[in-house]
Design a protein around this motif. Sequence first.
Motif, PDB file in Angstrom:
ATOM      1  N   TYR A  43      -6.756 -11.028  -7.331  1.00  0.00           N
ATOM      2  CA  TYR A  43      -7.576  -9.819  -7.198  1.00  0.00           C
ATOM      3  C   TYR A  43      -7.896  -9.131  -8.526  1.00  0.00           C
ATOM      4  O   TYR A  43      -8.457  -8.043  -8.531  1.00  0.00           O
ATOM      5  N   VAL A  44      -7.576  -9.754  -9.635  1.00  0.00           N
ATOM      6  CA  VAL A  44      -7.818  -9.129 -10.942  1.00  0.00           C
ATOM      7  C   VAL A  44      -9.283  -8.752 -11.092  1.00  0.00           C
ATOM      8  O   VAL A  44      -9.609  -7.632 -11.479  1.00  0.00           O
ATOM      9  N   ASP A  45     -10.187  -9.685 -10.806  1.00  0.00           N
ATOM     10  CA  ASP A  45     -11.625  -9.447 -11.005  1.00  0.00           C
ATOM     11  C   ASP A  45     -12.388  -9.288  -9.697  1.00  0.00           C
ATOM     12  O   ASP A  45     -13.605  -9.404  -9.681  1.00  0.00           O
ATOM     13  N   THR A  46     -11.690  -9.029  -8.611  1.00  0.00           N
ATOM     14  CA  THR A  46     -12.336  -8.885  -7.303  1.00  0.00           C
ATOM     15  C   THR A  46     -13.046  -7.540  -7.193  1.00  0.00           C
ATOM     16  O   THR A  46     -12.487  -6.505  -7.568  1.00  0.00           O
ATOM     17  N   HIS A  47     -14.275  -7.587  -6.665  1.00  0.00           N
ATOM     18  CA  HIS A  47     -15.040  -6.363  -6.436  1.00  0.00           C
ATOM     19  C   HIS A  47     -15.441  -6.220  -4.966  1.00  0.00           C
ATOM     20  O   HIS A  47     -16.304  -5.428  -4.625  1.00  0.00           O
ATOM     21  N   THR A  48     -14.805  -6.974  -4.098  1.00  0.00           N
ATOM     22  CA  THR A  48     -15.076  -6.940  -2.664  1.00  0.00           C
ATOM     23  C   THR A  48     -14.637  -5.597  -2.089  1.00  0.00           C
ATOM     24  O   THR A  48     -13.548  -5.114  -2.390  1.00  0.00           O
ATOM     25  N   GLU A  49     -15.501  -5.003  -1.261  1.00  0.00           N
ATOM     26  CA  GLU A  49     -15.132  -3.744  -0.604  1.00  0.00           C
ATOM     27  C   GLU A  49     -14.124  -4.027   0.496  1.00  0.00           C
ATOM     28  O   GLU A  49     -14.243  -5.008   1.225  1.00  0.00           O
ATOM     29  N   GLY A  50     -13.130  -3.157   0.578  1.00  0.00           N
ATOM     30  CA  GLY A  50     -12.139  -3.314   1.628  1.00  0.00           C
ATOM     31  C   GLY A  50     -10.859  -2.563   1.334  1.00  0.00           C
ATOM     32  O   GLY A  50     -10.818  -1.674   0.484  1.00  0.00           O
ATOM     33  N   VAL A  51      -9.806  -2.948   2.026  1.00  0.00           N
ATOM     34  CA  VAL A  51      -8.511  -2.289   1.937  1.00  0.00           C
ATOM     35  C   VAL A  51      -7.483  -3.316   1.464  1.00  0.00           C
ATOM     36  O   VAL A  51      -7.484  -4.465   1.902  1.00  0.00           O
ATOM     37  N   TYR A  52      -6.620  -2.872   0.559  1.00  0.00           N
ATOM     38  CA  TYR A  52      -5.542  -3.710   0.056  1.00  0.00           C
ATOM     39  C   TYR A  52      -4.241  -3.304   0.752  1.00  0.00           C
ATOM     40  O   TYR A  52      -3.795  -2.170   0.616  1.00  0.00           O
ATOM     41  N   ASN A  53      -3.666  -4.244   1.504  1.00  0.00           N
ATOM     42  CA  ASN A  53      -2.436  -4.003   2.241  1.00  0.00           C
ATOM     43  C   ASN A  53      -1.256  -4.652   1.530  1.00  0.00           C
ATOM     44  O   ASN A  53      -1.421  -5.588   0.746  1.00  0.00           O
ATOM     45  N   CYS A  54      -0.071  -4.177   1.842  1.00  0.00           N
ATOM     46  CA  CYS A  54       1.160  -4.770   1.326  1.00  0.00           C
ATOM     47  C   CYS A  54       1.298  -6.178   1.906  1.00  0.00           C
ATOM     48  O   CYS A  54       1.236  -6.358   3.119  1.00  0.00           O
ATOM     49  N   ARG A  55       1.478  -7.167   1.051  1.00  0.00           N
ATOM     50  CA  ARG A  55       1.617  -8.538   1.523  1.00  0.00           C
ATOM     51  C   ARG A  55       2.921  -8.734   2.298  1.00  0.00           C
ATOM     52  O   ARG A  55       3.014  -9.607   3.153  1.00  0.00           O
ATOM     53  N   ALA A  56       3.919  -7.921   2.039  1.00  0.00           N
ATOM     54  CA  ALA A  56       5.201  -8.068   2.727  1.00  0.00           C
ATOM     55  C   ALA A  56       5.161  -7.508   4.146  1.00  0.00           C
ATOM     56  O   ALA A  56       5.587  -8.167   5.085  1.00  0.00           O
ATOM     57  N   CYS A  57       4.632  -6.292   4.310  1.00  0.00           N
ATOM     58  CA  CYS A  57       4.713  -5.649   5.628  1.00  0.00           C
ATOM     59  C   CYS A  57       3.364  -5.290   6.251  1.00  0.00           C
ATOM     60  O   CYS A  57       3.315  -4.893   7.405  1.00  0.00           O
ATOM     61  N   GLY A  58       2.276  -5.389   5.486  1.00  0.00           N
ATOM     62  CA  GLY A  58       0.950  -5.108   6.035  1.00  0.00           C
ATOM     63  C   GLY A  58       0.493  -3.668   5.940  1.00  0.00           C
ATOM     64  O   GLY A  58      -0.616  -3.341   6.371  1.00  0.00           O
ATOM     65  N   ALA A  59       1.300  -2.774   5.378  1.00  0.00           N
ATOM     66  CA  ALA A  59       0.910  -1.360   5.277  1.00  0.00           C
ATOM     67  C   ALA A  59      -0.281  -1.189   4.330  1.00  0.00           C
ATOM     68  O   ALA A  59      -0.388  -1.884   3.314  1.00  0.00           O
ATOM     69  N   TRP A  74      -4.080  -7.192 -14.549  1.00  0.00           N
ATOM     70  CA  TRP A  74      -3.652  -7.005 -13.165  1.00  0.00           C
ATOM     71  C   TRP A  74      -4.658  -6.085 -12.476  1.00  0.00           C
ATOM     72  O   TRP A  74      -5.315  -5.267 -13.132  1.00  0.00           O
ATOM     73  N   PRO A  75      -4.767  -6.144 -11.155  1.00  0.00           N
ATOM     74  CA  PRO A  75      -5.636  -5.194 -10.450  1.00  0.00           C
ATOM     75  C   PRO A  75      -5.179  -3.760 -10.733  1.00  0.00           C
ATOM     76  O   PRO A  75      -3.977  -3.482 -10.750  1.00  0.00           O
ATOM     77  N   SER A  76      -6.150  -2.892 -10.966  1.00  0.00           N
ATOM     78  CA  SER A  76      -5.838  -1.497 -11.282  1.00  0.00           C
ATOM     79  C   SER A  76      -6.545  -0.561 -10.315  1.00  0.00           C
ATOM     80  O   SER A  76      -7.711  -0.764  -9.978  1.00  0.00           O
TER      81      SER A  76
END
Length: 141
Positions: A43-59, A74-76
Amino acid sequence: MDHDALPPAKVELSDDDWRSRLTPEEFAVLRRAGTERPGVGEYVDTHTEGVYNCRACGAELFRSTEKFDSHCGWPSFFDPAASDAVILRPDESLGMRRVEVLCASCHSHLGHVFTGEGYPTPTDQRYCINSICLTLVPAAE
């Protein structure tokens, strides 16, 4: 990871349960406060609209509307999705003074937040988050 000073996690699993849910690389970063190498995360250079969730629990943790190009490797993000989505705590590991970012739901390590670096963001903050800690859910088109 010292969880004594943290509020109770909503998702509590044993190390064995986490290992069964996560890849070895994900476990090393999310559950053992590791770091992925700069510039390699998905996701460093990703510009896709959306929501980033925790990969461990989905929050839900961050939104694409708060993501910016900091060119740090890193993604900022300049703000979490909600004020209670993450927990911040002092981190003096590796001989540095930093602020660690944890998922508020499962206490997984996400990265660090930095303030006062001069980025042109509304909060003057850079949440430097490991891609391996996130799952992007693209916005419905």
